[in-house]
Motif scaffolding. Sequence first.
Motif: not given
Length: 298
Positions: A160-161, A169-174, A219-223
């Motif tokens: 994540v950058d 990528a985060l969306r697909a990973g979750f 953490a904000d991006e992931v949340d």
Amino acid sequence: MAEPTGAIVVGVDGSDLAVGAARWAGAVAAESGVGLHIVHAMPSLGRNLTETATAIRAAITSYQADSSQIFLADAADAVRAERPDLAITTESHPKPANEALIEASRTARLIVMGGNEVTVTSALLIGSTTLSVITHAHCPVVAWRGDRTAPTDAPVVVGVDGSAPAAAALRAGFEFAQRFGATLKAIRSWSTRLPPGAPSMPFLVDWAALEAAQLTELADEVDKHNQRHPEVAAECHVEPDGPAQAILNHAADAQLVVVGTRGRNALASTILGSTSLNLLNHAKVPVMVCRAVDDDES
């Protein structure tokens, strides 16, 4: 025959690696409630530099064409042995493999390939089917490697950058982590190099505060994504290493690495170096590469 819309597409070439990729893709398709479309196409062998290379290319192409139905049947049989209820279709394509898979990506949910290491030399001199597909595909692409022929509950590691591709990528990973009951580890690289004009004396820099700020941003991006997938246990990690090494630090016990790409052309990616290329070369587990939804074609 056109591949079914929304299917998971896997490319095969008769190798054991390709059969392993097909088995993994079949497991993902079965859990996702979609079909599996197995594609065989002609090898993408790059330019012919000598008469000998031309002859070798012709022999390989002829062998692949003559054996295509055998390769497709072997892969389909391997998947059916484990997933007898899965809807499986096959297709022998006359185009080069990279063109066939890029075309299939327009309607596919996911492209899966048996991903040998993608080296700088091979990408520059003869081209790489894997690199070409990842660069131009319209859906996420998985370069499968390792010995797991089905997803597990091992962690999913996401780079994540803060970019749009990283958000994809985060969306697909979750989504993957939720489907298979896995933990998600979000990794952010941050540099201890000072920007131009910053104090040159390290003791004047509050490194702890900078790291805390990076962790807060991550953490904000992931949340934002975790709220849509609250059942996924997510961890945030910041690493003072380059992006690829930061991810590799957490990849040893992972089942999948997910990263974004800005869709640069293959030559630029090779010369400049990219996180995706480094991971395709060094990761020992499957690597999923995602482009942002609104990326322009490269």
